[in-house]
Design an enzyme around this catalytic site. Structure first.
Site, PDB file in Angstrom:
ATOM      1  N   GLY A   9     -17.957  42.126  -2.832  1.00 31.54           N
ATOM      2  CA  GLY A   9     -17.522  43.627  -2.169  1.00 31.54           C
ATOM      3  C   GLY A   9     -17.182  44.727  -3.270  1.00 31.54           C
ATOM      4  CG  ASP A  49     -13.882  44.868  -1.252  1.00 31.47           C
ATOM      5  OD1 ASP A  49     -13.083  44.314  -1.531  1.00 31.47           O
ATOM      6  OD2 ASP A  49     -14.793  44.390  -0.524  1.00 31.47           O
ATOM      7  CG  ASP A 101      -6.730  43.097   5.012  1.00 33.97           C
ATOM      8  OD1 ASP A 101      -5.871  43.753   5.427  1.00 33.97           O
ATOM      9  OD2 ASP A 101      -7.197  42.134   5.589  1.00 33.97           O
ATOM     10  CE  LYS A 160      -8.558  46.671   6.684  1.00 34.38           C
ATOM     11  NZ  LYS A 160      -9.073  45.795   7.366  1.00 34.38           N
ATOM     12  CG  PHE A 168     -13.370  44.589   9.796  1.00 34.42           C
ATOM     13  CD1 PHE A 168     -12.998  43.752   9.113  1.00 34.42           C
ATOM     14  CD2 PHE A 168     -14.960  44.737   9.772  1.00 34.42           C
ATOM     15  CE1 PHE A 168     -13.819  42.979   8.265  1.00 34.42           C
ATOM     16  CE2 PHE A 168     -15.624  44.150   9.056  1.00 34.42           C
ATOM     17  CZ  PHE A 168     -15.074  43.084   8.290  1.00 34.42           C
ATOM     18  CG  ASP A 194     -19.685  41.546   4.303  1.00 34.91           C
ATOM     19  OD1 ASP A 194     -18.452  41.618   3.818  1.00 34.91           O
ATOM     20  OD2 ASP A 194     -20.048  40.503   4.992  1.00 34.91           O
ATOM     21  NE  ARG A 214     -22.139  42.300   0.990  1.00 35.14           N
ATOM     22  CZ  ARG A 214     -20.901  41.603   1.104  1.00 35.14           C
ATOM     23  NH1 ARG A 214     -20.026  42.256   0.688  1.00 35.14           N
ATOM     24  NH2 ARG A 214     -20.760  40.427   1.180  1.00 35.14           N
TER      25      ARG A 214
HETATM   26  P1  5GP Z   1      -7.008  39.987   1.654  1.00 29.99           P
HETATM   27  O1  5GP Z   1      -7.041  38.564   0.725  1.00 29.99           O
HETATM   28  O2  5GP Z   1      -6.351  41.035   0.776  1.00 29.99           O
HETATM   29  O3  5GP Z   1      -6.631  39.586   2.951  1.00 29.99           O
HETATM   30  O4  5GP Z   1      -8.394  40.271   1.622  1.00 29.99           O
HETATM   31  C1  5GP Z   1      -9.347  40.776   0.743  1.00 29.99           C
HETATM   32  C2  5GP Z   1     -10.778  40.645   1.118  1.00 29.99           C
HETATM   33  O5  5GP Z   1     -10.908  40.681   2.626  1.00 29.99           O
HETATM   34  C3  5GP Z   1     -11.562  41.730   0.723  1.00 29.99           C
HETATM   35  O6  5GP Z   1     -11.867  41.706  -0.598  1.00 29.99           O
HETATM   36  C4  5GP Z   1     -12.849  41.836   1.567  1.00 29.99           C
HETATM   37  O7  5GP Z   1     -13.683  41.198   1.147  1.00 29.99           O
HETATM   38  C5  5GP Z   1     -12.166  41.487   2.890  1.00 29.99           C
HETATM   39  N1  5GP Z   1     -11.661  42.371   3.969  1.00 29.99           N
HETATM   40  C6  5GP Z   1     -10.262  42.850   4.153  1.00 29.99           C
HETATM   41  N2  5GP Z   1     -10.406  44.055   5.012  1.00 29.99           N
HETATM   42  C7  5GP Z   1     -11.528  44.065   5.207  1.00 29.99           C
HETATM   43  C8  5GP Z   1     -12.102  45.297   6.163  1.00 29.99           C
HETATM   44  O8  5GP Z   1     -11.601  46.204   6.690  1.00 29.99           O
HETATM   45  N3  5GP Z   1     -13.670  45.125   6.000  1.00 29.99           N
HETATM   46  C9  5GP Z   1     -14.411  44.208   5.357  1.00 29.99           C
HETATM   47  N4  5GP Z   1     -15.681  44.260   5.217  1.00 29.99           N
HETATM   48  N5  5GP Z   1     -13.856  43.366   4.378  1.00 29.99           N
HETATM   49  C10 5GP Z   1     -12.553  43.191   4.556  1.00 29.99           C
HETATM   50 MG    MG Z   2     -13.623  41.232  -1.178  1.00 30.04          MG
END
Ligand code: 5GP
Ligand code: MG
Length: 189
Positions: free
Chosen positions: A51, A107, A110, A138, A159, A166, A172
């Site tokens: 990412g 990237d 979340d 987010k 999303f 991706d 990507r």
């Molecule tokens: P976390 O562990 O903070 O929930 O998520 C991190 C990872 O989830 C990011 O590095 C990404 O790969 C994926 N992710 C979270 N939100 C999104 C989104 O809106 N779109 C995409 N493509 N990937 C996301």
């Molecule tokens: Mg990621």
């Protein structure tokens, strides 16, 4: 720009959330902040791939401090748009980070699970400090307490794809960040 029209998947976007121009401008400002914070200091950048690949490539070319680069692979989205719970981190770092200042690049922040776990891992390996730089945040989705020191854009709970992000490994390569039209989320029958 003519080149943009040659990416057919751009038509799959319902709307653009962050334009190519806005990304460029914001990265310049982020790099200036990071350059000021680490001026003349030795830095180890760890990008979480895939990412962070495109973001890291653009950001790093604007960093002026002496740095080394390594990558980690972390997976939480097994497929589609739903997180698969606890992140799986593949620890194949080549660089010794003992006593090093580390800048983690990803990237999107979340739930915070991935970066929380990666930061723990790097501190356990003896990093002197770990700061984080993400292109997107987010904020509304956080499930563990984690904030990044450097944030490109705070975005709503949608999303997003493009600029490294991706959907099922596609999109990507889009130069902007956008939300897919609903029909492209539909499983192939
Ligand atoms: P976390 O562990 O903070 O929930 O998520 C991190 C990872 O989830 C990011 O590095 C990404 O790969 C994926 N992710 C979270 N939100 C999104 C989104 O809106 N779109 C995409 N493509 N990937 C996301
Ligand atoms: Mg990621």
């Amino acid at each position: 720009m003519a080149a943009k029209k040659t990416i057919p998947e751009l038509k799959h976007l319902d709307h653009v959330l962050v334009s190519e121009v806005a990304i460029k401008k914001r990265i310049k400002a982020l790099a200036e902040k990071i350059n000021r914070a680490y001026r003349g200091q030795d830095l180890t950048v760890i990008a979480i791939v895939n990412g962070a690949l495109i973001f890291a490539a653009d950001l790093l070319r604007q960093l002026r401090t002496p740095l080394r680069l390594d990558c980690l692979r972390a997976t939480s989205y097994h497929s589609g748009t739903q997180a698969g719970g606890k992140p799986v981190i593949v620890d194949n770092l080549k660089l010794d980070i003992t006593g090093q200042k580390v800048l983690l690049v990803d990237d999107i922040l979340d739930t915070g699970n991935t970066l929380f776990a990666v930061r723990e891992l790097l501190l356990a390996k003896g990093a002197a400090s770990v700061r984080t730089c993400v292109l997107l945040d987010k904020k509304a989705r956080r499930s563990v307490p984690f904030e990044a020191e450097y944030v490109g854009f705070v975005i709503p709970d949608e999303f997003v794809v493009g600029y490294g992000l991706d959907f099922n490994e596609r999109y990507r390569n889009l130069p902007c960040i956008g939300v897919l039209k609903p029909k492209y989320y539909a499983p192939k029958t």
